[in-house]
Design a protein around this motif. Structure first.
Motif, PDB file in Angstrom:
ATOM      1  N   SER A 143       0.834  -1.213   0.000  1.00  0.00           N
ATOM      2  CA  SER A 143       0.000   0.000   0.000  1.00  0.00           C
ATOM      3  C   SER A 143       0.863   1.255   0.000  1.00  0.00           C
ATOM      4  O   SER A 143       0.561   2.238  -0.684  1.00  0.00           O
ATOM      5  N   VAL A 144       1.948   1.220   0.795  1.00  0.00           N
ATOM      6  CA  VAL A 144       2.878   2.358   0.830  1.00  0.00           C
ATOM      7  C   VAL A 144       3.499   2.582  -0.542  1.00  0.00           C
ATOM      8  O   VAL A 144       3.554   3.707  -1.058  1.00  0.00           O
ATOM      9  N   ARG A 156       2.393   1.619  -3.450  1.00  0.00           N
ATOM     10  CA  ARG A 156       1.366   2.050  -4.407  1.00  0.00           C
ATOM     11  C   ARG A 156       1.052   3.536  -4.241  1.00  0.00           C
ATOM     12  O   ARG A 156       0.994   4.300  -5.225  1.00  0.00           O
ATOM     13  N   SER A 157       0.866   3.963  -2.986  1.00  0.00           N
ATOM     14  CA  SER A 157       0.488   5.366  -2.737  1.00  0.00           C
ATOM     15  C   SER A 157       1.583   6.332  -3.176  1.00  0.00           C
ATOM     16  O   SER A 157       1.321   7.316  -3.878  1.00  0.00           O
ATOM     17  N   TYR A 158       2.830   6.051  -2.778  1.00  0.00           N
ATOM     18  CA  TYR A 158       3.927   6.969  -3.088  1.00  0.00           C
ATOM     19  C   TYR A 158       4.307   6.921  -4.572  1.00  0.00           C
ATOM     20  O   TYR A 158       4.686   7.930  -5.155  1.00  0.00           O
ATOM     21  N   THR A 159       4.187   5.746  -5.176  1.00  0.00           N
ATOM     22  CA  THR A 159       4.464   5.643  -6.610  1.00  0.00           C
ATOM     23  C   THR A 159       3.420   6.424  -7.402  1.00  0.00           C
ATOM     24  O   THR A 159       3.746   7.116  -8.377  1.00  0.00           O
ATOM     25  N   LYS A 160       2.158   6.335  -6.993  1.00  0.00           N
ATOM     26  CA  LYS A 160       1.082   7.071  -7.671  1.00  0.00           C
ATOM     27  C   LYS A 160       1.283   8.576  -7.521  1.00  0.00           C
ATOM     28  O   LYS A 160       1.054   9.352  -8.466  1.00  0.00           O
ATOM     29  N   ALA A 161       1.751   8.972  -6.314  1.00  0.00           N
ATOM     30  CA  ALA A 161       2.008  10.397  -6.089  1.00  0.00           C
ATOM     31  C   ALA A 161       3.124  10.892  -7.003  1.00  0.00           C
ATOM     32  O   ALA A 161       3.049  12.003  -7.571  1.00  0.00           O
ATOM     33  N   TYR A 187       9.983  10.689  -0.751  1.00  0.00           N
ATOM     34  CA  TYR A 187       9.063   9.716  -1.339  1.00  0.00           C
ATOM     35  C   TYR A 187       9.835   8.489  -1.827  1.00  0.00           C
ATOM     36  O   TYR A 187       9.436   7.343  -1.584  1.00  0.00           O
TER      37      TYR A 187
END
Length: 358
Positions: free
Chosen positions: A155-156, A158-163, A177
């Protein structure tokens, strides 16, 4: 083939738990009494027809057929009531277990002080189902916990890669990041590595690669590998171990020391103390790893070697709860012992007991 050396045994070893005969003495005596009555009736027939040989032969043949039918009925009833019913009950229960129902239990009369072969079979069946049920629960818990542990770093990432992809960050945050993503991938890699390693150890079939080596050297080497970490926390690290030779798989024992030292550093506060010591007594060596952390309560001490269990959730991000489970499994494999002595506010001491090479 050397036939002279061949030994054939026709005896059978008796299970010490079997303390009662399959067929009770009252039943045997009843059958014998009934047989005596049949023999008496036969004597009456012979006596009554002794003057008419032809009629006596017909009478005895008819009586023999009658006796065979009676004996067949008796044997069928004894089999059905004493053995058949229980075997069918076991068969039905086994079918349920094969279908995945591990809650099956075959009742045994609690008032029965002596057990026959069927009772022992039922008792072993119930024990087997209990073990299967426990293993199934452990398997379910393992899958659930593993999924949770893997899901968190994913989840971490995914979230930071998407950001990063959506450019939702300032230029100053980009490095943070990326560092967060790297840490999450490292944690994910450690989780997968530990799961695979634990699975391999739990299914260990082949003999371990034992060799003689100097235990004190291994302990010092493992301690030095963690120097950066205990110096970063300004920990007073003391190692005082005796020179002793052991005969174990050194790579497995290295996993033990690395996990115990890593745990000690993780739970020791800034400026705290860690002490590694050993003592040789009567062919055994005890290795203790003490840390001056916050210690453990009774529940944590009891569950500390369970997979994925972390008593102190404040350090959850620094591990995955598999380290001590690995240590316990290795100790079981090498026939060693591990104990934990701890109390809230008094630190914790993990003690490993191994055989020395005399």
């Amino acid at each position: 083939m050397n036939l002279g050396s061949m030994k054939i045994s026709f005896g059978r070893s008796k299970d010490s738990r079997v303390t009662a005969p399959m067929i009770s003495w009252p039943l045997i005596l009843s059958v014998m009494g009934f047989m005596a009555i049949l023999i008496a009736v036969q004597a009456v027939i012979v006596d009554a027809l002794e003057n008419n040989i032809g009629l006596m032969v017909i009478g005895l043949m008819s009586y023999l057929v009658f006796v065979c039918l009676i004996l067949t009925g008796i044997i069928w009833l004894v089999w059905r009531q004493v053995i058949g019913i229980r075997l069918r009950e076991i068969a039905r229960s086994a079918q349920k277990v094969a279908a995945g129902d591990f809650s099956v239990q075959i009742p045994i009369d609690p008032k029965k002080s002596k057990l026959n072969e069927i009772d022992v079979l039922v008792k072993d069946f119930n024990m087997m189902v209990d073990d299967l049920n426990s293993n199934e629960m452990l398997k379910s818990d393992f899958i659930s916990n593993a999924s949770h542990e893997i899901k968190t770093p994913l989840s971490v990432i995914r979230s930071y890669t998407k950001a990063l992809k959506d450019n939702v960050y300032s230029e100053n945050e980009k490095g943070n990041y990326i560092d967060t993503i790297v840490k999450a991938t490292e944690r994910l890699n450690k989780i997968v590595t530990d799961i695979l390693r634990l699975s391999k150890l739990e299914n260990q079939q082949s003999p371990l690669g034992k060799k003689k080596y100097q235990l004190s050297e291994q302990l010092r080497k493992c301690s030095l590998e963690f120097m950066d970490k205990w110096q970063a926390k300004n920990i007073d690290f003391d190692i005082d171990v005796e020179d002793v030779v052991v005969d174990y798989d050194d790579s497995l024992m290295e996993i033990v020391w690395n996990n115990l030292l890593s745990n000690a550093i993780k739970y020791t506060n800034q400026g705290g103390e860690i002490k590694v010591s050993s003592e040789v007594v009567g062919g055994k060596v005890s290795i203790s790893v003490y840390n001056s952390g916050d210690g453990m309560d009774k529940v944590t001490r009891r569950r500390v070697f369970e997979k994925f269990y972390q008593g102190d959730t404040s350090h959850a991000s620094e591990g995955n709860g598999l380290g001590l489970a690995l240590v316990k499994r290795i100790m079981d494999l090498v026939n060693g012992k591990i104990f934990v002595d701890s109390a809230p506010g008094k630190g914790a001491t993990f003690t490993v007991v191994l055989d020395t090479e005399n």
